[in-house]
Design an enzyme around this catalytic site. Sequence first.
Site, PDB file in Angstrom:
ATOM      1  N   GLU A  22       0.019  -5.418  12.339  1.00 15.38           N
ATOM      2  CA  GLU A  22      -0.845  -5.885  12.003  1.00 15.38           C
ATOM      3  C   GLU A  22      -0.702  -6.966  13.555  1.00 15.38           C
ATOM      4  O   GLU A  22      -0.478  -8.431  13.458  1.00 15.38           O
ATOM      5  CB  GLU A  22      -2.148  -6.885  11.394  1.00 15.38           C
ATOM      6  CG  GLU A  22      -2.326  -5.918   9.997  1.00 15.38           C
ATOM      7  CD  GLU A  22      -3.098  -5.941   9.808  1.00 15.38           C
ATOM      8  OE1 GLU A  22      -3.508  -6.905   8.851  1.00 15.38           O
ATOM      9  OE2 GLU A  22      -3.772  -5.172   8.735  1.00 15.38           O
ATOM     10  N   TYR A  45     -10.094  -1.227   7.810  1.00 15.53           N
ATOM     11  CA  TYR A  45     -11.244  -1.929   6.812  1.00 15.53           C
ATOM     12  C   TYR A  45     -12.343  -2.107   7.686  1.00 15.53           C
ATOM     13  O   TYR A  45     -13.470  -1.261   6.518  1.00 15.53           O
ATOM     14  CB  TYR A  45     -10.598  -3.449   6.778  1.00 15.53           C
ATOM     15  CG  TYR A  45      -8.912  -3.210   5.997  1.00 15.53           C
ATOM     16  CD1 TYR A  45      -9.552  -3.517   5.075  1.00 15.53           C
ATOM     17  CD2 TYR A  45      -7.912  -3.102   6.575  1.00 15.53           C
ATOM     18  CE1 TYR A  45      -8.320  -3.368   3.885  1.00 15.53           C
ATOM     19  CE2 TYR A  45      -7.026  -3.580   5.896  1.00 15.53           C
ATOM     20  CZ  TYR A  45      -6.922  -3.763   4.312  1.00 15.53           C
ATOM     21  OH  TYR A  45      -5.586  -3.595   3.734  1.00 15.53           O
ATOM     22  N   ARG A  53       4.835   1.354   0.299  1.00  7.77           N
ATOM     23  CA  ARG A  53       4.649   0.723   1.496  1.00  7.77           C
ATOM     24  C   ARG A  53       5.744  -1.037   0.761  1.00  7.77           C
ATOM     25  O   ARG A  53       4.281  -0.983   0.147  1.00  7.77           O
ATOM     26  CB  ARG A  53       4.079   0.934   2.380  1.00  7.77           C
ATOM     27  CG  ARG A  53       3.558  -0.101   3.216  1.00  7.77           C
ATOM     28  CD  ARG A  53       2.619   0.073   4.748  1.00  7.77           C
ATOM     29  NE  ARG A  53       2.804  -1.247   5.760  1.00  7.77           N
ATOM     30  CZ  ARG A  53       2.249  -1.753   6.299  1.00  7.77           C
ATOM     31  NH1 ARG A  53       0.983  -1.521   5.217  1.00  7.77           N
ATOM     32  NH2 ARG A  53       2.838  -2.627   6.964  1.00  7.77           N
ATOM     33  N   ASN A  85      -3.560   0.520   9.771  1.00  5.57           N
ATOM     34  CA  ASN A  85      -4.514  -0.290   9.101  1.00  5.57           C
ATOM     35  C   ASN A  85      -6.403   0.024   9.293  1.00  5.57           C
ATOM     36  O   ASN A  85      -6.813  -1.020  10.366  1.00  5.57           O
ATOM     37  CB  ASN A  85      -4.466  -1.634   8.631  1.00  5.57           C
ATOM     38  CG  ASN A  85      -2.879  -2.064   8.430  1.00  5.57           C
ATOM     39  OD1 ASN A  85      -2.244  -0.848   8.187  1.00  5.57           O
ATOM     40  ND2 ASN A  85      -2.098  -2.622   8.453  1.00  5.57           N
ATOM     41  N   GLU A 139      -3.165   1.365   5.414  1.00  7.04           N
ATOM     42  CA  GLU A 139      -4.023  -0.144   4.143  1.00  7.04           C
ATOM     43  C   GLU A 139      -5.302   0.878   4.376  1.00  7.04           C
ATOM     44  O   GLU A 139      -5.556   1.105   5.807  1.00  7.04           O
ATOM     45  CB  GLU A 139      -3.461  -1.201   5.600  1.00  7.04           C
ATOM     46  CG  GLU A 139      -2.325  -1.769   4.873  1.00  7.04           C
ATOM     47  CD  GLU A 139      -2.770  -3.460   5.348  1.00  7.04           C
ATOM     48  OE1 GLU A 139      -3.207  -3.721   5.227  1.00  7.04           O
ATOM     49  OE2 GLU A 139      -1.001  -3.922   5.240  1.00  7.04           O
ATOM     50  N   HIS A 193       5.835  -8.282   8.213  1.00  8.88           N
ATOM     51  CA  HIS A 193       4.268  -9.503   8.078  1.00  8.88           C
ATOM     52  C   HIS A 193       4.122 -10.146   8.061  1.00  8.88           C
ATOM     53  O   HIS A 193       4.112 -11.084   6.492  1.00  8.88           O
ATOM     54  CB  HIS A 193       4.341  -8.126   6.194  1.00  8.88           C
ATOM     55  CG  HIS A 193       3.034  -7.930   5.728  1.00  8.88           C
ATOM     56  ND1 HIS A 193       1.981  -6.611   5.664  1.00  8.88           N
ATOM     57  CD2 HIS A 193       2.064  -8.186   5.854  1.00  8.88           C
ATOM     58  CE1 HIS A 193       1.394  -6.319   5.485  1.00  8.88           C
ATOM     59  NE2 HIS A 193       1.013  -8.096   5.413  1.00  8.88           N
TER      60      HIS A 193
HETATM   61  O1  IFM Z   1      -4.304  -8.813   2.944  1.00 10.39           O
HETATM   62  C1  IFM Z   1      -3.860  -7.847   4.065  1.00 10.39           C
HETATM   63  C2  IFM Z   1      -2.773  -7.459   4.798  1.00 10.39           C
HETATM   64  O2  IFM Z   1      -1.691  -7.997   4.992  1.00 10.39           O
HETATM   65  C3  IFM Z   1      -3.117  -7.099   5.727  1.00 10.39           C
HETATM   66  N1  IFM Z   1      -4.111  -6.294   6.309  1.00 10.39           N
HETATM   67  C4  IFM Z   1      -4.977  -6.744   5.564  1.00 10.39           C
HETATM   68  C5  IFM Z   1      -5.402  -7.484   4.049  1.00 10.39           C
HETATM   69  C6  IFM Z   1      -6.555  -7.401   3.917  1.00 10.39           C
HETATM   70  O3  IFM Z   1      -7.190  -9.100   4.802  1.00 10.39           O
END
Ligand code: IFM
Length: 455
Positions: A166, A301, A77, A299, A357, A121
């Site tokens: 995002e 985290y 990706r 994504n 992600e 992005h």
């Molecule tokens: O590095 C970023 C990415 O560009 C977008 N998602 C979160 C990642 C980590 O912060």
Amino acid sequence: MTSTQFPDSFLWGVATSAYQIEGAAGEDGRGESIWDRFCSEPGRIADGSSGAVACDHYHRWRDDLALIRTLGLGAYRFSIAWPRIIPQGTGAVNSAGLDFYERLVDGLLEAGIQPFATLYHWDLPQALQDRGGWAARATTDAFATYADVVSRRLGDRVASWATHNEPWCIAHLGHEDGEHAPGLHDPAVALAAAHHVLLSHGMAARVIRGNVPGAPVGIVLNLTPTSPATDRAEDHDAARWMDGFFNRWYLDPLFHAKYPADAVADRVARGHLPVSGMPFVKPGDLATIAQPLDYLGINYYARAVMRENGTGNPESVSMVPKKELTDMGWEVYPEGMRDLLVRVHRDYAPPRIYITENGAAYADGPDAAGRIRDERRIAFFRGHLRAAHQAITDGVPLEGYFAWSLLDNFEWAQGYEKRFGLIWVDYETQTRTLKDSAVWYRDTIAANGVSAGSP
Ligand code: IFM
């Protein structure tokens, strides 16, 4: 079969983005982006750096492709830099920019790796920002034209398209919080930007499908499961607020063709929207935004644990000691990925989901022998892949997982101090070294499952 064996069709990938790795900011006709401008402003980036050189991937892409091949990935990706393709945002097309991505896509295909392209992005052409950026409705037309140019050239070879990465970050971090380019602090502008990003997603999806019938088109959202810190009603309300602000503001228009009423009411109460509602939403917009998606990229985290802070405002609280946080200050909470996937499947039912992600910043560098023993990153991936597997067992149509990120890279406002890579980058020499986590990921892909043991 172990209990963490993934389906045969499961797609293993890694993700990157253009501004974070490419460098070559002034080469081959690339125009200025909002991130070039933002980085040039004192105090914006923690280490005073920029993506002007980054990982020099623009010149080293063949070597990076060789690294991608060694990992045994099914998909890669990457994002396309709008300022390389249409340097002024509208008008003349720069064929050298298209040539670069064509070489990359062809190289991936030769290696049997599916190219997953993201159109946006975060690197908006500065010329468009000068005309209002995402706050201006005309930017949606410019984005649709950009999608047209790229999909005409690469549509026969790109395996899967994402319009945006995002939208919450684009809108909120860029226009309300000011931590990201273009660095604004205006909630009303942020809400207009969010709407135009979503609208441009729908417009671009139509354009891509017109050019490439059958092309899979989706969008990538950063989502977080929210929960109350205590059983107090106020904390439950703070969690509801966060869910509306972060998740439903994007999921509801995309899947239900409406903005979440409670979150809109909150914005009105705070004076960010007029009582009459959302002046930037025009007839037909929500239908454009809500056209069917082929997949949703998520994504993930961390989670958000919320409480009311005593002055009537919501705030997130950390549930673990500082030493257990990643270098970003984010809690490692794999269960949140399963919760999130199950919830999105239940409430929104996208036909397919990818984790587009997931990863962790840890600074672990080479030891005396040059080896990078990043056990914490391996533990992070192991835990999250187990959670992903559980979600599949729960019935979630999760079809793939993309680790963030292939390389250490330019982490936006944090500069180069935060390292998310499976591969270490020495920025002085541009040497790449596989971390232990890269070897672990390669073995996991080869086994199509997460082995027992720790980390
Ligand atoms: O590095 C970023 C990415 O560009 C977008 N998602 C979160 C990642 C980590 O912060």
